[in-house]
Design a protein around this motif. Sequence first.
Motif, PDB file in Angstrom:
ATOM      1  N   ALA A 223       0.830  -1.204   0.000  1.00 35.62           N
ATOM      2  CA  ALA A 223       0.000   0.000   0.000  1.00 35.62           C
ATOM      3  C   ALA A 223       0.867   1.257   0.000  1.00 35.62           C
ATOM      4  O   ALA A 223       0.586   2.228  -0.712  1.00 35.62           O
ATOM      5  CB  ALA A 223      -0.932  -0.011   1.208  1.00 35.62           C
ATOM      6  N   GLU A 224       1.941   1.211   0.837  1.00 34.81           N
ATOM      7  CA  GLU A 224       2.850   2.350   0.873  1.00 34.81           C
ATOM      8  C   GLU A 224       3.530   2.548  -0.475  1.00 34.81           C
ATOM      9  O   GLU A 224       3.669   3.680  -0.952  1.00 34.81           O
ATOM     10  CB  GLU A 224       3.896   2.156   1.972  1.00 34.81           C
ATOM     11  N   ASN A 225       3.957   1.420  -1.075  1.00 33.39           N
ATOM     12  CA  ASN A 225       4.599   1.522  -2.390  1.00 33.39           C
ATOM     13  C   ASN A 225       3.638   2.054  -3.441  1.00 33.39           C
ATOM     14  O   ASN A 225       4.007   2.856  -4.304  1.00 33.39           O
ATOM     15  CB  ASN A 225       5.137   0.156  -2.814  1.00 33.39           C
ATOM     16  N   ASN A 226       2.369   1.560  -3.341  1.00 30.26           N
ATOM     17  CA  ASN A 226       1.371   2.052  -4.290  1.00 30.26           C
ATOM     18  C   ASN A 226       1.130   3.545  -4.108  1.00 30.26           C
ATOM     19  O   ASN A 226       0.998   4.289  -5.091  1.00 30.26           O
ATOM     20  CB  ASN A 226       0.057   1.286  -4.121  1.00 30.26           C
ATOM     21  N   GLU A 227       1.085   3.946  -2.819  1.00 27.50           N
ATOM     22  CA  GLU A 227       0.900   5.374  -2.544  1.00 27.50           C
ATOM     23  C   GLU A 227       2.076   6.186  -3.055  1.00 27.50           C
ATOM     24  O   GLU A 227       1.904   7.244  -3.683  1.00 27.50           O
ATOM     25  CB  GLU A 227       0.723   5.568  -1.038  1.00 27.50           C
ATOM     26  N   GLN A 228       3.283   5.624  -2.791  1.00 27.91           N
ATOM     27  CA  GLN A 228       4.479   6.313  -3.267  1.00 27.91           C
ATOM     28  C   GLN A 228       4.519   6.343  -4.789  1.00 27.91           C
ATOM     29  O   GLN A 228       4.912   7.351  -5.402  1.00 27.91           O
ATOM     30  CB  GLN A 228       5.731   5.597  -2.715  1.00 27.91           C
ATOM     31  N   LEU A 229       4.087   5.215  -5.394  1.00 28.72           N
ATOM     32  CA  LEU A 229       4.049   5.159  -6.857  1.00 28.72           C
ATOM     33  C   LEU A 229       3.051   6.166  -7.418  1.00 28.72           C
ATOM     34  O   LEU A 229       3.309   6.817  -8.443  1.00 28.72           O
ATOM     35  CB  LEU A 229       3.683   3.740  -7.306  1.00 28.72           C
ATOM     36  N   THR A 230       1.907   6.288  -6.710  1.00 30.46           N
ATOM     37  CA  THR A 230       0.913   7.271  -7.141  1.00 30.46           C
ATOM     38  C   THR A 230       1.480   8.678  -7.073  1.00 30.46           C
ATOM     39  O   THR A 230       1.305   9.491  -7.993  1.00 30.46           O
ATOM     40  CB  THR A 230      -0.343   7.157  -6.253  1.00 30.46           C
ATOM     41  N   ILE A 231       2.188   8.945  -5.948  1.00 30.54           N
ATOM     42  CA  ILE A 231       2.809  10.269  -5.798  1.00 30.54           C
ATOM     43  C   ILE A 231       3.859  10.489  -6.879  1.00 30.54           C
ATOM     44  O   ILE A 231       3.935  11.572  -7.494  1.00 30.54           O
ATOM     45  CB  ILE A 231       3.427  10.403  -4.390  1.00 30.54           C
ATOM     46  N   THR A 232       4.650   9.422  -7.116  1.00 29.15           N
ATOM     47  CA  THR A 232       5.691   9.532  -8.145  1.00 29.15           C
ATOM     48  C   THR A 232       5.084   9.769  -9.525  1.00 29.15           C
ATOM     49  O   THR A 232       5.560  10.610 -10.298  1.00 29.15           O
ATOM     50  CB  THR A 232       6.543   8.258  -8.158  1.00 29.15           C
ATOM     51  N   ASN A 233       4.017   9.003  -9.805  1.00 34.35           N
ATOM     52  CA  ASN A 233       3.347   9.192 -11.097  1.00 34.35           C
ATOM     53  C   ASN A 233       2.782  10.599 -11.218  1.00 34.35           C
ATOM     54  O   ASN A 233       2.843  11.231 -12.289  1.00 34.35           O
ATOM     55  CB  ASN A 233       2.231   8.168 -11.268  1.00 34.35           C
ATOM     56  N   HIS A 234       2.215  11.076 -10.084  1.00 35.19           N
ATOM     57  CA  HIS A 234       1.693  12.441 -10.088  1.00 35.19           C
ATOM     58  C   HIS A 234       2.812  13.450 -10.329  1.00 35.19           C
ATOM     59  O   HIS A 234       2.659  14.395 -11.136  1.00 35.19           O
ATOM     60  CB  HIS A 234       1.000  12.712  -8.755  1.00 35.19           C
ATOM     61  N   ASN A 235       3.941  13.208  -9.616  1.00 33.85           N
ATOM     62  CA  ASN A 235       5.087  14.112  -9.807  1.00 33.85           C
ATOM     63  C   ASN A 235       5.623  14.035 -11.221  1.00 33.85           C
ATOM     64  O   ASN A 235       6.020  15.054 -11.804  1.00 33.85           O
ATOM     65  CB  ASN A 235       6.187  13.784  -8.806  1.00 33.85           C
ATOM     66  N   LEU A 236       5.645  12.786 -11.747  1.00 31.10           N
ATOM     67  CA  LEU A 236       6.111  12.641 -13.133  1.00 31.10           C
ATOM     68  C   LEU A 236       5.191  13.371 -14.106  1.00 31.10           C
ATOM     69  O   LEU A 236       5.652  13.981 -15.088  1.00 31.10           O
ATOM     70  CB  LEU A 236       6.200  11.156 -13.501  1.00 31.10           C
ATOM     71  N   ALA A 237       3.888  13.240 -13.802  1.00 30.75           N
ATOM     72  CA  ALA A 237       2.933  13.940 -14.671  1.00 30.75           C
ATOM     73  C   ALA A 237       3.150  15.448 -14.597  1.00 30.75           C
ATOM     74  O   ALA A 237       3.154  16.150 -15.625  1.00 30.75           O
ATOM     75  CB  ALA A 237       1.503  13.592 -14.268  1.00 30.75           C
ATOM     76  N   ILE A 238       3.366  15.920 -13.338  1.00 26.96           N
ATOM     77  CA  ILE A 238       3.635  17.355 -13.181  1.00 26.96           C
ATOM     78  C   ILE A 238       4.932  17.737 -13.868  1.00 26.96           C
ATOM     79  O   ILE A 238       5.027  18.760 -14.569  1.00 26.96           O
ATOM     80  CB  ILE A 238       3.675  17.714 -11.692  1.00 26.96           C
ATOM     81  N   THR A 239       5.957  16.856 -13.662  1.00 28.20           N
ATOM     82  CA  THR A 239       7.253  17.119 -14.297  1.00 28.20           C
ATOM     83  C   THR A 239       7.115  17.155 -15.811  1.00 28.20           C
ATOM     84  O   THR A 239       7.723  17.992 -16.504  1.00 28.20           O
ATOM     85  CB  THR A 239       8.268  16.042 -13.884  1.00 28.20           C
ATOM     86  N   GLY A 240       6.301  16.187 -16.324  1.00 28.11           N
ATOM     87  CA  GLY A 240       6.081  16.183 -17.780  1.00 28.11           C
ATOM     88  C   GLY A 240       5.441  17.469 -18.253  1.00 28.11           C
ATOM     89  O   GLY A 240       5.837  18.032 -19.289  1.00 28.11           O
ATOM     90  N   LYS A 241       4.461  17.923 -17.465  1.00 31.19           N
ATOM     91  CA  LYS A 241       3.800  19.178 -17.845  1.00 31.19           C
ATOM     92  C   LYS A 241       4.774  20.350 -17.745  1.00 31.19           C
ATOM     93  O   LYS A 241       4.770  21.255 -18.602  1.00 31.19           O
ATOM     94  CB  LYS A 241       2.592  19.417 -16.946  1.00 31.19           C
ATOM     95  N   ILE A 242       5.615  20.300 -16.666  1.00 35.14           N
ATOM     96  CA  ILE A 242       6.604  21.369 -16.516  1.00 35.14           C
ATOM     97  C   ILE A 242       7.589  21.355 -17.672  1.00 35.14           C
ATOM     98  O   ILE A 242       7.953  22.396 -18.226  1.00 35.14           O
ATOM     99  CB  ILE A 242       7.335  21.236 -15.168  1.00 35.14           C
TER     100      ILE A 242
END
Length: 390
Positions: A223-242
């Motif tokens: 669950a923690e990894n999934n949460e971290q993965l979700t955060i990472t994916n979100h950050n990646l998405a933000i990074t991609g947009k940036i």
Amino acid sequence: MRRYYYSVYANYYAYLANYHQVEELDRKYKNLSDLYRDSVFMLLPPGTDREIIFADKLIFSHKPEEAIQKLKEQLRTNKDTKRRVYLYYVLSDAYAMCNDSISQMYYLAQTAIQDLHMSVREYAALQKLGWQLYKQGNLERAYNYLRCSMNDAFDCNSRLRFAEIKDYSIVVNKAYIDMQNQKYVTMRRTVIVTVMLVVVMLASIIMLVYWMKKLQRMKRLLAENNEQLTITNHNLAITGKIKEAHIGRYLSHCVEYIEKLDQYRRSLVKLAMASKIEELFKTLRSEKFIKEERENFYKEFDRSFLDLFPNFVNDFNQLLPEDQRTYPKPDELLNTELRVFTLIRLGVTETANIAYFLGYSLSTVYNYRSRFRLKALHGKDLFEQEVMAL
């Protein structure tokens, strides 16, 4: 007295026949017992006692069916308890000769019940019933009946009954002891198997609890990894947009810069066509255009970097003592010192490359780097690694 005399001798020779081991003497004593039984029969008046003696004689003559018929007729008519005991007992002997063990045991049981009601302890029915039960395989009840018979014979000092029971009791006791030993062995095996099963069950429960806890930890970690993965994916998405935004900004800046160069070229061409040679040389010697473009480039760089790392200034100063921290001026996004370390944060670590990118001299960049490394809270060797990790 004569009838009593004949009765005693009839029983005497019957007992001798039962307990003698020589076959010839056995026949002799049985015949003598039968003769005395005839004498008793001749002296008895008509009635139940006479019919019992006659039935006994029929059994001796191997005519048990006739004996059974006569005895049952007496049972229907005679209600005297003591006489019925004799009728039951002789009926059991008749059925024994017919090989009807069920009926034999029934009438032996009836005889034993009547003996109990009359408080008779010198009896023969219960021990015979016990022996029949032993032959039927009912060892537990056979043992109890024979033990009771043995105790009663001993208490009333009936040596004859004691001798009768002894042979039966030895066999039944041995079988009973063997059965108890077998039960003990079976019970011990059962206990061992049960203990082993309990141990296996406890081990299984422990393993189950262990794996359940491990599974819970794995679920929690997942669950923690999934949460971290979700955060990472979100950050990646933000990074991609940036990245998309900065690429667009970079392209716009390049186009804008090309237009400025074209305007600058056109202004020079106009001066040349107007033969304004002095003004043309003055413009070419001027560094105003380069200075303005460099300042615009720094502003654009500062804005882009802080979009990617908005907390860089504060995080960078956390690595320094409070009195040695550096902050940009109110009209600046970053100052010159901070720009040196922004490039280090982006992976540009060579002093020459930093100097070329910022347009500083090598000594200037080297001095900045050395000065801040000496101020670092955690030592100069770790400072730039910490900066790269911000």
